[in-house]
Design a protein around this motif. Structure first.
Motif, PDB file in Angstrom:
ATOM      1  N   VAL A 128      35.420  39.727  53.008  1.00 12.10           N
ATOM      2  CA  VAL A 128      35.348  38.550  52.136  1.00 12.10           C
ATOM      3  C   VAL A 128      35.873  37.486  52.773  1.00 12.10           C
ATOM      4  CG1 VAL A 128      36.112  37.836  49.965  1.00 12.10           C
ATOM      5  CG2 VAL A 128      35.402  40.178  50.322  1.00 12.10           C
ATOM      6  N   ALA A 129      36.903  37.592  53.455  1.00 13.23           N
ATOM      7  CA  ALA A 129      37.511  36.527  54.255  1.00 13.23           C
ATOM      8  C   ALA A 129      36.583  35.944  55.319  1.00 13.23           C
ATOM      9  CB  ALA A 129      38.800  37.123  54.922  1.00 13.23           C
ATOM     10  N   GLU A 130      35.958  36.755  55.923  1.00 11.64           N
ATOM     11  CA  GLU A 130      34.830  36.033  56.637  1.00 11.64           C
ATOM     12  C   GLU A 130      33.641  35.272  55.916  1.00 11.64           C
ATOM     13  OE1 GLU A 130      31.523  37.188  60.209  1.00 11.64           O
ATOM     14  OE2 GLU A 130      33.520  38.085  60.126  1.00 11.64           O
ATOM     15  N   LEU A 131      33.413  35.609  54.766  1.00  8.05           N
ATOM     16  CA  LEU A 131      32.521  35.002  53.932  1.00  8.05           C
ATOM     17  C   LEU A 131      33.294  33.663  53.694  1.00  8.05           C
ATOM     18  CD1 LEU A 131      30.852  37.285  51.172  1.00  8.05           C
ATOM     19  CD2 LEU A 131      30.005  35.762  52.865  1.00  8.05           C
ATOM     20  N   ALA A 132      34.453  33.653  53.070  1.00  6.55           N
ATOM     21  CA  ALA A 132      35.300  32.596  52.876  1.00  6.55           C
ATOM     22  C   ALA A 132      35.274  31.373  54.008  1.00  6.55           C
ATOM     23  CB  ALA A 132      36.631  32.818  52.377  1.00  6.55           C
ATOM     24  N   GLY A 133      35.529  31.857  55.146  1.00  6.24           N
ATOM     25  CA  GLY A 133      35.320  30.874  56.415  1.00  6.24           C
ATOM     26  C   GLY A 133      33.886  30.307  56.513  1.00  6.24           C
ATOM     27  N   LYS A 134      32.940  31.001  56.434  1.00  5.67           N
ATOM     28  CA  LYS A 134      31.475  30.577  56.294  1.00  5.67           C
ATOM     29  C   LYS A 134      31.311  29.442  55.254  1.00  5.67           C
ATOM     30  CE  LYS A 134      29.863  33.542  59.487  1.00  5.67           C
ATOM     31  NZ  LYS A 134      29.343  33.235  60.926  1.00  5.67           N
ATOM     32  N   LEU A 135      31.884  29.759  54.077  1.00  6.19           N
ATOM     33  CA  LEU A 135      31.622  28.774  53.003  1.00  6.19           C
ATOM     34  C   LEU A 135      32.850  27.761  52.981  1.00  6.19           C
ATOM     35  CD1 LEU A 135      30.367  31.567  50.423  1.00  6.19           C
ATOM     36  CD2 LEU A 135      29.212  29.765  51.406  1.00  6.19           C
ATOM     37  N   GLY A 136      33.665  27.652  53.874  1.00  5.77           N
ATOM     38  CA  GLY A 136      34.595  26.550  53.843  1.00  5.77           C
ATOM     39  C   GLY A 136      35.723  26.711  52.907  1.00  5.77           C
ATOM     40  N   VAL A 137      36.103  28.089  52.678  1.00  3.53           N
ATOM     41  CA  VAL A 137      37.102  28.074  51.390  1.00  3.53           C
ATOM     42  C   VAL A 137      38.354  28.812  52.274  1.00  3.53           C
ATOM     43  CG1 VAL A 137      38.013  29.486  49.623  1.00  3.53           C
ATOM     44  CG2 VAL A 137      35.788  28.808  49.614  1.00  3.53           C
ATOM     45  N   PRO A 138      39.563  28.049  52.342  1.00  3.28           N
ATOM     46  CA  PRO A 138      40.588  28.494  53.053  1.00  3.28           C
ATOM     47  C   PRO A 138      41.292  29.644  52.829  1.00  3.28           C
ATOM     48  CG  PRO A 138      41.264  26.640  51.908  1.00  3.28           C
ATOM     49  CD  PRO A 138      39.848  26.762  51.702  1.00  3.28           C
ATOM     50  N   LEU A 139      42.053  30.266  53.633  1.00  2.00           N
ATOM     51  CA  LEU A 139      42.553  31.558  53.364  1.00  2.00           C
ATOM     52  C   LEU A 139      44.147  31.138  53.034  1.00  2.00           C
ATOM     53  CD1 LEU A 139      41.464  34.062  56.093  1.00  2.00           C
ATOM     54  CD2 LEU A 139      40.594  33.622  53.749  1.00  2.00           C
ATOM     55  N   SER A 140      44.348  30.267  52.066  1.00  3.38           N
ATOM     56  CA  SER A 140      45.901  29.897  51.625  1.00  3.38           C
ATOM     57  C   SER A 140      46.055  30.388  50.282  1.00  3.38           C
ATOM     58  CB  SER A 140      45.930  28.454  51.698  1.00  3.38           C
ATOM     59  OG  SER A 140      44.940  27.907  50.859  1.00  3.38           O
ATOM     60  N   GLY A 141      47.180  30.352  49.690  1.00  3.25           N
ATOM     61  CA  GLY A 141      47.601  30.566  48.283  1.00  3.25           C
ATOM     62  C   GLY A 141      47.323  32.134  47.940  1.00  3.25           C
ATOM     63  N   PRO A 142      46.818  32.225  46.722  1.00  5.00           N
ATOM     64  CA  PRO A 142      46.221  33.577  46.232  1.00  5.00           C
ATOM     65  C   PRO A 142      45.279  34.101  46.868  1.00  5.00           C
ATOM     66  CG  PRO A 142      46.662  32.176  44.610  1.00  5.00           C
ATOM     67  CD  PRO A 142      46.829  31.278  45.615  1.00  5.00           C
ATOM     68  N   MET A 143      44.468  33.384  47.517  1.00  2.00           N
ATOM     69  CA  MET A 143      43.216  33.915  48.184  1.00  2.00           C
ATOM     70  C   MET A 143      44.106  34.631  49.673  1.00  2.00           C
ATOM     71  SD  MET A 143      40.013  33.927  48.675  1.00  2.00           S
ATOM     72  CE  MET A 143      38.658  34.172  49.963  1.00  2.00           C
ATOM     73  N   GLY A 144      44.721  34.016  50.264  1.00  3.23           N
ATOM     74  CA  GLY A 144      45.423  34.684  51.407  1.00  3.23           C
ATOM     75  C   GLY A 144      46.191  35.807  51.126  1.00  3.23           C
ATOM     76  N   GLU A 145      46.737  35.871  49.843  1.00  3.03           N
ATOM     77  CA  GLU A 145      47.404  36.954  49.719  1.00  3.03           C
ATOM     78  C   GLU A 145      46.731  38.236  49.321  1.00  3.03           C
ATOM     79  OE1 GLU A 145      51.343  34.793  47.784  1.00  3.03           O
ATOM     80  OE2 GLU A 145      50.233  35.727  46.354  1.00  3.03           O
ATOM     81  N   ALA A 146      45.509  38.004  48.864  1.00  6.17           N
ATOM     82  CA  ALA A 146      44.649  38.939  48.309  1.00  6.17           C
ATOM     83  C   ALA A 146      44.029  39.637  49.630  1.00  6.17           C
ATOM     84  CB  ALA A 146      43.615  38.482  47.535  1.00  6.17           C
ATOM     85  N   VAL A 147      43.467  38.885  50.552  1.00  2.00           N
ATOM     86  CA  VAL A 147      43.092  39.072  51.992  1.00  2.00           C
ATOM     87  C   VAL A 147      44.243  40.087  52.558  1.00  2.00           C
ATOM     88  CG1 VAL A 147      42.153  38.581  53.976  1.00  2.00           C
ATOM     89  CG2 VAL A 147      41.306  37.436  51.948  1.00  2.00           C
ATOM     90  N   TYR A 148      45.489  39.623  52.777  1.00  2.00           N
ATOM     91  CA  TYR A 148      46.377  40.128  53.395  1.00  2.00           C
ATOM     92  C   TYR A 148      46.969  41.628  52.808  1.00  2.00           C
ATOM     93  CZ  TYR A 148      50.862  40.942  55.801  1.00  2.00           C
ATOM     94  OH  TYR A 148      52.078  41.419  56.459  1.00  2.00           O
ATOM     95  N   LEU A 149      46.698  41.646  51.376  1.00  2.00           N
ATOM     96  CA  LEU A 149      46.732  42.815  50.637  1.00  2.00           C
ATOM     97  C   LEU A 149      45.837  44.047  51.301  1.00  2.00           C
ATOM     98  CD1 LEU A 149      47.657  44.982  48.667  1.00  2.00           C
ATOM     99  CD2 LEU A 149      46.199  43.874  46.838  1.00  2.00           C
TER     100      LEU A 149
END
Length: 323
Positions: free
Chosen positions: A134-155
């Motif tokens: 999902v994080a790679e998809l975010a990168g492809k779509l220009g969504v940063p891995l910061s805040g709640p998004m980054g916490e979810a991926v780190y989990l």
């Protein structure tokens, strides 16, 4: 396939309403990837519903979600269902399985032997976790891995790599964790939230269960059992069993750990299998109707513990002898 297909990315961009779902009794990767996908879709301006038949486990209540996790499937029309971390179409249980027949489904997963039942499928067993995908998809779509998004991926990353101790802690996985930290995540804070969620009931359960570990095949296999009587007497829940089997692998000389947990409601036993890096336990789980990964697999088998255990122990013994 090494990256998400153009068709999958196009479908995410073209759709407007998505049901994001994962397997029942979700672990950190299932919940984290649901949350991350929800944040991603919200960032793209989409409507999102998060669904899991078991709901959000209490020990993940700290996680910032893009919307609540519902336990009853909405009757609304969705452009797509996104099935995350489901090794096959049964993992979300019957209601979701039926819905995926009627609604176009994207499958994003990292389990071995995934049958790829969706209209669009992205399955990569070599990935550390579904959240990494999902994080790679975010990168492809220009969504940063910061805040709640980054916490979810780190989990997701820490959950499915055993806190970066399993062989699936690949350079790509570790680099993604570093990227999330660069985006502002504080490892001390987030690891405390992930790890420090135990109840006293859980401590009592673990002490009793681990204290009754049995050993087989000259110390190569360790077996633990969790009964409904224990859960009731100790005021514990199935969620309190998460991670318990990993401690059996800490016994010197162990190659395989087996956990058997009773489920009175379905007259079945939940099997969890773990192994050291050089031992592939997935074929044993597959032979029992389950699946998973090389070193972490599971299955559900009808019957009682005392009836199921001898056959599973024998199957593991045959696997160990054949190595």
């Amino acid at each position: 396939m090494g990256t998400p297909t153009n068709d999958l990315i196009s479908a995410l961009l073209a759709g407007s309403r998505f049901l994001v779902a994962s397997h029942a009794h979700p672990d950190g990767d299932a919940i984290g990837s649901m949350a991350a996908m929800g944040h991603l879709l919200k960032a793209l301006g989409k409507q999102v519903v998060l669904y899991n038949v078991s709901g959000l486990p209490e020990h993940f209540s700290w996680l910032t979600l893009p919307c609540p996790v519902v336990t009853e499937l909405p009757q609304d029309d969705f452009d797509w269902i996104i099935a995350l971390d489901c090794g096959d179409q049964r993992r979300g249980e019957a209601v979701l399985e039926a819905a995926m027949v009627a609604t176009p489904t994207m499958v994003i997963d990292h389990h071995l032997a995934n049958p790829e039942w969706g209209r669009l499928n992205w399955v990569e067993p070599e990935r550390s976790s579904t959240g990494e995908m999902v994080a790679e998809l975010a990168g492809k779509l220009g969504v940063p891995l910061s805040g709640p998004m980054g916490e979810a991926v780190y989990l997701c990353l820490v959950s499915d790599t055993g806190n970066f101790t399993f062989d699936n802690s690949s350079p790509r996985c570790m680099e993604m964790a570093a990227r999330i930290i660069r985006e502002g995540l504080k490892p001390g804070r987030i690891n405390a939230l992930i790890q420090n969620q135990w109840s006293v009931s859980r401590i009592h359960l673990w002490g009793e269960v681990l204290g009754n570990t049995s050993m087989h095949f000259h110390g190569q296999l360790g077996v633990i059992r969790i009964t409904q009587e224990q859960l009731s007497r100790l005021d514990a829940t199935p969620a309190d069993c998460e991670g318990l089997i990993n401690y059996v692998l800490r016994i010197k000389g162990i190659k395989v750990a087996l956990s058997l947990r009773e489920d009175d409601a379905s007259n079945s036993v939940k099997l969890s299998l773990r192994s050291v890096s050089e031992v592939n336990i997935q074929p044993v789980a597959a032979s029992l109707g389950g699946g998973g990964h090389k070193n972490a697999s599971g299955a559900n088998v009808r019957g009682r513990i005392e009836d199921v255990e001898p056959g599973v122990v024998a199957a593991i013994g045959h696997m160990l002898e054949a190595r």
